[in-house]
Design an enzyme around this catalytic site. Structure first.
Site, short mmCIF file in Angstrom:
data_model
loop_
_atom_site.label_atom_id
_atom_site.label_comp_id
_atom_site.label_asym_id
_atom_site.label_seq_id
_atom_site.Cartn_x
_atom_site.Cartn_y
_atom_site.Cartn_z
N LYS A 90 0.86 -1.19 0.00
CA LYS A 90 0.00 0.00 0.00
C LYS A 90 0.88 1.23 0.00
O LYS A 90 2.04 1.20 0.45
CB LYS A 90 -0.89 0.02 1.24
CG LYS A 90 -2.17 0.82 1.07
CD LYS A 90 -3.21 0.08 0.25
CE LYS A 90 -4.53 0.82 0.25
NZ LYS A 90 -5.58 0.09 -0.49
N GLY A 188 -20.23 7.14 4.77
CA GLY A 188 -19.26 7.45 3.72
C GLY A 188 -19.86 7.24 2.35
O GLY A 188 -20.31 6.14 2.01
N GLY A 190 -18.32 8.09 -0.80
CA GLY A 190 -17.34 8.29 -1.86
C GLY A 190 -17.68 7.41 -3.06
O GLY A 190 -18.82 6.98 -3.24
N GLY A 193 -18.90 4.01 -1.54
CA GLY A 193 -20.08 4.12 -0.70
C GLY A 193 -21.33 4.51 -1.45
O GLY A 193 -22.41 3.97 -1.20
#
Length: 354
Positions: A90, A188, A190, A193
């Site tokens: 990541k 959320g 975004g 979501g």
């Protein structure tokens, strides 16, 4: 952009509470563009690490390091349970995606990514768009989820996987996968979501939504005829299912006793603040869908090298199968009287520790 300065040395990194035998942790800077980023490669036993890049204005560089370490470890487990030939990694860019993002900054980061071409594949995540991924790919060949060489934006697949995971959780908890009439609190809105809320609404679920970004909230109210609440109140909603789709750490010793839902299943990464919060959810009678299992649709899509109908069909099939994987975990956890996260970890570790 401001950042509280901190000094890091190797001892601090190795002694970090989230350091878990990570193979590499790179601190990346570029003076001209203002880039400050961290790339963490956790494990490559199953193949090159894969995991997206998150752009977020962390208050301290220590918070950014914690996020990179936790997220990269989670990707190792996620990729193993998704059956992908990849390890976990990541990256995080310390910046405000609405104010600080520039082509120069994205390109500077891509040059650092290119140096890990045989070990790490990045893609979009919070604050990074498919256009950003395309820009990075012009410099670094190890960028997934691009429009030219992959399936593009992976968020529809993440949302699809979470949707089928919620249906699996409903099947296990309520005896019926049909979500019609169930109250679901989506925290959320975004890219993932909002798409998840669309799937839920189309099946007839009743939604309560929350987000820090008012335009997203206004759009959701109009589209889903949804109730709203403050994001930090989303877990308090009297509902059947709580779907955290924002940042991690929201399931902890403070919030778990306050949760009124009997199912927690959402898209956010690292939902548990501490490992023992997994047991706390079980003790409270709450069925928890381990985050890295239910939200694996995006990385499944990123791992596809083609962008034709065959690749789309394969990614969709693997993503829908997330529901079946969760049912196996739920059944095993019930039979062994163990938390679902612990069962998922055991299965993943058997795969990547070989």
């Amino acid at each position: 952009m401001t950042l509280i300065p901190e000094a890091f040395d190797m001892a601090v990194t190795f002694d970090h509470p989230e350091f878990d035998h990570h193979e590499q942790v790179l601190f990346c800077t570029d003076k001209k563009s203002g880039l400050k980023a961290i790339i963490a490669v956790h494990n490559t036993n199953l193949g090159p690490a894969i995991g997206g890049c998150r752009m977020w204005l962390y208050e301290t560089s220590g918070e950014a390091l914690t996020d990179a370490l936790r997220l990269s470890r989670g990707m190792t487990y996620k990729n193993a349970l998704a059956g992908l030939p990849h390890g976990g990694g990541k990256s995080v860019i310390i910046a405000d995606s609405h104010k600080d993002k520039t082509p120069e900054l994205i390109e500077a980061f891509a040059h650092h990514v290119r140096c890990l071409a045989d070990r790490y594949i990045t893609a979009e995540d919070v604050g990074i768009t498919s256009d950003d991924a395309d820009r990075m790919a012009r410099i670094a060949p190890n960028v997934g989820g691009t429009s030219e060489q992959g399936l593009g934006d992976p968020s529809p697949y993440t949302a699809l996987g979470v949707y089928h995971g919620i249906k699996a959780a409903a099947q296990h908890k309520f005896g019926d996968a049909n979500l019609k009439g169930l109250r679901i609190s989506v925290q959320g809105l975004g890219n993932v979501g909002f798409r998840l809320a669309t799937h839920l609404y189309e099946e007839g679920a009743i939604l309560t939504v929350s987000d820090v970004y008012q335009p997203n909230l206004d759009k959701a109210i109009a589209t889903f005829d949804a109730d709203t609440c403050a994001p930090d109140q989303a877990h308090l909603v009297d509902c059947d299912i709580f779907a955290p789709c924002a940042l991690g750490g929201g399931l902890n010793s403070k919030t778990i006793p306050e949760i009124k839902a009997t199912v927690v299943a959402g898209a956010a990464n690292n939902q548990l603040l501490k490992a023992e919060d997994d047991e706390a959810l079980r003790h409270a009678g709450i069925l928890y869908a381990p985050d890295y299992v239910i939200n694996a649709g995006g990385v499944i899509a990123v791992a596809m090298t083609g962008n034709d109908e065959k690749a789309e069909a394969e990614a969709t099939e693997k993503t829908v199968a997330i529901g079946e994987t969760l049912l196996e975990i739920f059944d095993a956890a019930k039979a062994q009287n163990q938390p679902t996260g612990k069962i998922a970890d055991q299965i993943a570790e058997q795969r990547f520790d070989k």
